[in-house]
Design an enzyme around this catalytic site. Structure first.
Site, PDB file in Angstrom:
ATOM      1  CG  ASN A   1      19.702   4.137  31.682  1.00 53.34           C
ATOM      2  OD1 ASN A   1      19.921   3.540  32.731  1.00 53.34           O
ATOM      3  ND2 ASN A   1      18.805   5.110  31.569  1.00 53.34           N
TER       4      ASN A   1
ATOM      5  N   GLY B   1      20.957   8.736  26.118  1.00 53.64           N
ATOM      6  CA  GLY B   1      21.801   7.533  26.180  1.00 53.64           C
ATOM      7  C   GLY B   1      22.663   7.412  27.422  1.00 53.64           C
TER       8      GLY B   1
ATOM      9  CB  ALA C   1      17.806   4.467  41.228  1.00 53.29           C
ATOM     10  CD  GLU C   2      16.112   5.062  34.652  1.00 55.85           C
ATOM     11  OE1 GLU C   2      14.912   5.022  34.441  1.00 55.85           O
ATOM     12  OE2 GLU C   2      16.911   5.680  33.915  1.00 55.85           O
TER      13      GLU C   2
ATOM     14  CG  ASN D   1      11.820  -0.723  28.890  1.00 56.56           C
ATOM     15  OD1 ASN D   1      12.609   0.072  28.353  1.00 56.56           O
ATOM     16  ND2 ASN D   1      10.670  -0.324  29.408  1.00 56.56           N
TER      17      ASN D   1
ATOM     18  CB  ILE E   1       5.264   0.559  20.676  1.00 60.33           C
ATOM     19  CG1 ILE E   1       4.846   1.741  21.534  1.00 60.33           C
ATOM     20  CG2 ILE E   1       4.652  -0.777  21.094  1.00 60.33           C
ATOM     21  CD1 ILE E   1       4.239   1.466  22.851  1.00 60.33           C
TER      22      ILE E   1
ATOM     23  CG  HIS F   1       8.869   2.285  33.316  1.00 62.13           C
ATOM     24  ND1 HIS F   1       8.442   2.891  32.146  1.00 62.13           N
ATOM     25  CD2 HIS F   1       8.043   2.719  34.298  1.00 62.13           C
ATOM     26  CE1 HIS F   1       7.392   3.655  32.428  1.00 62.13           C
ATOM     27  NE2 HIS F   1       7.136   3.572  33.717  1.00 62.13           N
TER      28      HIS F   1
ATOM     29  CG  MET G   1      11.571   7.732  23.850  1.00 60.72           C
ATOM     30  SD  MET G   1      11.006   7.164  25.467  1.00 60.72           S
ATOM     31  CE  MET G   1       9.562   8.186  25.649  1.00 60.72           C
TER      32      MET G   1
HETATM   33  C1  GRF Z   1      15.423   6.621  31.326  1.00 61.70           C
HETATM   34  O1  GRF Z   1      15.117   7.369  32.456  1.00 61.70           O
HETATM   35  C2  GRF Z   1      14.514   5.428  31.202  1.00 61.70           C
HETATM   36  O2  GRF Z   1      13.911   5.041  32.367  1.00 61.70           O
HETATM   37  C3  GRF Z   1      13.434   5.904  30.263  1.00 61.70           C
HETATM   38  O3  GRF Z   1      14.061   6.806  29.405  1.00 61.70           O
HETATM   39  C4  GRF Z   1      15.185   7.401  30.049  1.00 61.70           C
HETATM   40  C5  GRF Z   1      16.323   7.352  29.097  1.00 61.70           C
HETATM   41  O4  GRF Z   1      17.427   8.086  29.537  1.00 61.70           O
HETATM   42  N1  GRF Z   1      12.825   4.761  29.622  1.00 61.70           N
HETATM   43  P1  GRF Z   1      18.836   7.933  28.807  1.00 61.70           P
HETATM   44  O5  GRF Z   1      18.568   8.125  27.315  1.00 61.70           O
HETATM   45  O6  GRF Z   1      19.369   6.585  29.114  1.00 61.70           O
HETATM   46  O7  GRF Z   1      19.679   9.031  29.361  1.00 61.70           O
END
Ligand code: GRF
Length: 187
Positions: free
Chosen positions: A16, A14, A171-172, A105, A90, A107, A88
């Site tokens: 992000n 989590g 970067a995310e 989303n 679908i 990625h 994770m």
């Molecule tokens: C992220 O790197 C995202 O791109 C992928 O899963 C990861 C999740 O990381 N889909 P977090 O749970 O946000 O730390």
């Protein structure tokens, strides 16, 4: 400015989610996180929801009709944007149809390259010189919806999965918030 009610779906760390919460504490950020959904009861990311008093629900995806329950929960809170942040599972076609154009989303690759899982090892094994992350709309094909924003960076010679993951996630964090701002500021 009225902010958009949003919900974040997670399955793991989590980080992000943590960064989206951080961005949304600024009142100029277009979304307000009203709900966190996890399909894992022990997802570490739930601690961020708890810490910031954001309601959360754990959804058992083995349960019959779990998506109906999920939809009810989301509709009840008038959620207009769903952010998948390391979720994770679908989502079904029906679910996506119900929220068409309202699910995004993040990625860990420069889509359309490296859709699916195990992205870091595949990127390194292919000797890529550049990678990054992508924020995109979710449609009924895996990691294929319209791209909102990408961020890229160089891969160094001595890069390994850990260093690549660290750089990608850094970067995310910027990409996710910037993509959301772009979505609502430009419309
Ligand atoms: C992220 O790197 C995202 O791109 C992928 O899963 C990861 C999740 O990381 N889909 P977090 O749970 O946000 O730390």
């Amino acid at each position: 400015m009225a902010r958009i009610n949003s919900c974040v779906f997670i399955s793991g760390a989590g980080t992000n989610l943590k960064n989206l919460i951080h961005s949304s504490r600024n009142y100029n950020f277009p979304i307000n996180i009203k709900l966190v959904i996890s399909n894992k009861k022990n997802a570490l990311g739930l601690t961020f929801a708890k810490k910031h008093s954001i309601p959360f629900r754990i959804i058992n995806t083995n349960e019959r009709m779990f998506e109906t329950k999920l939809l009810n929960e989301i509709k009840r809170r008038k959620i207009s944007l769903i952010c998948l942040a390391g979720y994770m599972k679908i989502l079904s076609r029906d679910f996506i149809k119900n929220y068409k154009g309202k699910i995004i989303n993040i990625h860990p690759s420069l889509l359309p390259k490296y859709k699916g899982t195990n992205t870091y090892s595949r990127i390194l094994n292919n000797g890529e010189k550049k990678t990054g992350c992508t924020v995109h709309f979710v449609d009924d094909k895996l990691d294929s919806g319209k791209i909102i924003l990408k961020k890229s960076f160089e891969i160094f010679k001595n890069e390994n999965i850990n260093t690549l993951k660290k750089k990608t996630q850094k970067a995310e964090y910027r990409a996710f918030s910037e993509a959301i701002t772009k979505l609502y500021m430009e419309s």
